[in-house]
Design a protein around this motif. Structure first.
Motif, PDB file in Angstrom:
ATOM      1  N   THR A   1       0.841  -1.195   0.000  1.00 44.07           N
ATOM      2  CA  THR A   1       0.000   0.000   0.000  1.00 44.07           C
ATOM      3  C   THR A   1       0.873   1.240   0.000  1.00 44.07           C
ATOM      4  O   THR A   1       1.949   1.249   0.591  1.00 44.07           O
ATOM      5  CB  THR A   1      -0.910   0.004   1.247  1.00 44.07           C
ATOM      6  N   PHE A   2       0.405   2.270  -0.680  1.00 43.95           N
ATOM      7  CA  PHE A   2       1.099   3.557  -0.659  1.00 43.95           C
ATOM      8  C   PHE A   2       0.369   4.506   0.274  1.00 43.95           C
ATOM      9  O   PHE A   2      -0.867   4.506   0.342  1.00 43.95           O
ATOM     10  CB  PHE A   2       1.147   4.167  -2.058  1.00 43.95           C
ATOM     11  N   LEU A   3       1.117   5.300   1.004  1.00 50.53           N
ATOM     12  CA  LEU A   3       0.545   6.325   1.874  1.00 50.53           C
ATOM     13  C   LEU A   3       0.901   7.674   1.271  1.00 50.53           C
ATOM     14  O   LEU A   3       2.067   8.038   1.194  1.00 50.53           O
ATOM     15  CB  LEU A   3       1.107   6.200   3.292  1.00 50.53           C
ATOM     16  N   LEU A   4      -0.113   8.404   0.821  1.00 51.90           N
ATOM     17  CA  LEU A   4       0.086   9.745   0.282  1.00 51.90           C
ATOM     18  C   LEU A   4      -0.333  10.749   1.352  1.00 51.90           C
ATOM     19  O   LEU A   4      -1.467  10.723   1.821  1.00 51.90           O
ATOM     20  CB  LEU A   4      -0.743   9.968  -0.980  1.00 51.90           C
ATOM     21  N   SER A   5       0.597  11.611   1.748  1.00 48.79           N
ATOM     22  CA  SER A   5       0.312  12.634   2.754  1.00 48.79           C
ATOM     23  C   SER A   5       0.137  13.973   2.056  1.00 48.79           C
ATOM     24  O   SER A   5       1.014  14.408   1.308  1.00 48.79           O
ATOM     25  CB  SER A   5       1.456  12.729   3.771  1.00 48.79           C
ATOM     26  N   TRP A   6      -1.006  14.600   2.312  1.00 53.21           N
ATOM     27  CA  TRP A   6      -1.352  15.866   1.667  1.00 53.21           C
ATOM     28  C   TRP A   6      -1.493  16.973   2.699  1.00 53.21           C
ATOM     29  O   TRP A   6      -1.834  16.717   3.848  1.00 53.21           O
ATOM     30  CB  TRP A   6      -2.683  15.745   0.931  1.00 53.21           C
ATOM     31  N   LYS A   7      -1.286  18.216   2.276  1.00 52.48           N
ATOM     32  CA  LYS A   7      -1.560  19.385   3.105  1.00 52.48           C
ATOM     33  C   LYS A   7      -2.405  20.361   2.298  1.00 52.48           C
ATOM     34  O   LYS A   7      -2.146  20.583   1.109  1.00 52.48           O
ATOM     35  CB  LYS A   7      -0.266  20.057   3.554  1.00 52.48           C
ATOM     36  N   ASP A   8      -3.428  20.937   2.967  1.00 56.00           N
ATOM     37  CA  ASP A   8      -4.242  21.939   2.291  1.00 56.00           C
ATOM     38  C   ASP A   8      -3.635  23.319   2.516  1.00 56.00           C
ATOM     39  O   ASP A   8      -2.562  23.452   3.112  1.00 56.00           O
ATOM     40  CB  ASP A   8      -5.702  21.864   2.745  1.00 56.00           C
ATOM     41  N   ASP A   9      -4.320  24.360   2.039  1.00 56.01           N
ATOM     42  CA  ASP A   9      -3.752  25.708   2.110  1.00 56.01           C
ATOM     43  C   ASP A   9      -3.644  26.231   3.534  1.00 56.01           C
ATOM     44  O   ASP A   9      -2.941  27.206   3.793  1.00 56.01           O
ATOM     45  CB  ASP A   9      -4.588  26.675   1.255  1.00 56.01           C
ATOM     46  N   GLU A  10      -4.338  25.584   4.483  1.00 56.40           N
ATOM     47  CA  GLU A  10      -4.257  25.992   5.883  1.00 56.40           C
ATOM     48  C   GLU A  10      -3.231  25.163   6.653  1.00 56.40           C
ATOM     49  O   GLU A  10      -3.054  25.347   7.855  1.00 56.40           O
ATOM     50  CB  GLU A  10      -5.636  25.863   6.542  1.00 56.40           C
ATOM     51  N   GLY A  11      -2.578  24.245   5.973  1.00 55.88           N
ATOM     52  CA  GLY A  11      -1.563  23.426   6.622  1.00 55.88           C
ATOM     53  C   GLY A  11      -2.087  22.171   7.285  1.00 55.88           C
ATOM     54  O   GLY A  11      -1.318  21.419   7.894  1.00 55.88           O
ATOM     55  N   ASP A  12      -3.399  21.923   7.176  1.00 54.53           N
ATOM     56  CA  ASP A  12      -3.963  20.702   7.751  1.00 54.53           C
ATOM     57  C   ASP A  12      -3.525  19.500   6.929  1.00 54.53           C
ATOM     58  O   ASP A  12      -3.453  19.567   5.699  1.00 54.53           O
ATOM     59  CB  ASP A  12      -5.492  20.774   7.779  1.00 54.53           C
ATOM     60  N   GLU A  13      -3.254  18.389   7.610  1.00 49.53           N
ATOM     61  CA  GLU A  13      -2.754  17.194   6.950  1.00 49.53           C
ATOM     62  C   GLU A  13      -3.875  16.193   6.680  1.00 49.53           C
ATOM     63  O   GLU A  13      -4.777  16.020   7.481  1.00 49.53           O
ATOM     64  CB  GLU A  13      -1.670  16.536   7.806  1.00 49.53           C
TER      65      GLU A  13
END
Length: 216
Positions: free
Chosen positions: A46-58
């Protein structure tokens, strides 16, 4: 030189994210062996993709590793990679005459020793297991996660942005449930329209705008 993907059969994955269309930055990509579960009884890479939005929330999502690390336009993972590369899908210009996705390199650790056979099995054996064939564990007793990179035309897609378009989760009877799932359009490149900020609940663009995007 990283591993060159080939076309394979499709897979579909679901993930929870904010409703609507949100500009996200890919913060990192990791690979790990997921333990057997209700949704995946046999476990799997499995791949884990970590994202952040414009407010820095993960936000994180866990698409299954494509079979044989091959390319399929309906795969959630490849939908994300294409969008981060500024495309709605990889086209003929990205493939060589042998069907190899020549513009993309999966910079997976341990693959420099791969020669033939199943590349996923090789990666798991070399990178995620010890010499006795047992999965390596982290300090919390969980299967280790290893970082890797994806290059498009020699440039990393990590820290790039795209738009993730999310819709409500529904059960088999069509009733809305808690949480969200990836909308029909999945991820879209920034260049196809104005990215909305977090919390925008406008309806997603039509499927015709992204014919190669992933289906959940």
């Amino acid at each position: 030189m990283g591993f060159k993907p080939r076309k394979t059969a499709s897979t579909f994955e679901r993930v929870t994210f904010p409703l609507g269309e949100t500009v996200m930055t890919l913060d990192s990509i990791k690979a790990f062996w997921s333990e057997p579960s209700e949704w995946k009884p046999e476990g799997g890479l499995t791949f884990l993709l970590s994202w952040k939005d414009d407010e820095g929330d993960e936000h994180t999502e866990f698409p299954a590793a494509p079979k044989g690390f091959g390319y399929n336009e309906k795969s959630t993972f490849w939908n994300r990679i294409a969008a981060l590369a500024g495309k709605t899908g990889f086209g003929d210009e990205d493939f060589d005459d042998d069907g190899e996705l020549s513009t993309v390199d999966l910079e997976l650790p341990g693959m420099e020793t791969y020669k033939d056979g199943d590349p996923v099995a090789h990666f798991v054996k070399i990178t995620l297991k010890d010499r006795q064939g047992q999965f390596l564990k982290d300090q919390n007793g969980k299967n280790i996660k290893v970082d890797f990179d994806v290059l498009y035309r020699g440039e990393s897609i990590v820290k790039k942005q795209c738009r993730l378009v999310m819709g409500p989760r529904k059960d088999k009877d069509g009733n809305v449930q808690d949480g969200n799932k990836v909308a029909q359009n999945g991820a879209l490149p920034l260049s196809t329209g104005g990215g909305k900020k977090k919390g925008n609940t406008a309806p997603p663009p039509s499927a015709a705008q992204a014919p190669s995007a992933a289906m959940p």
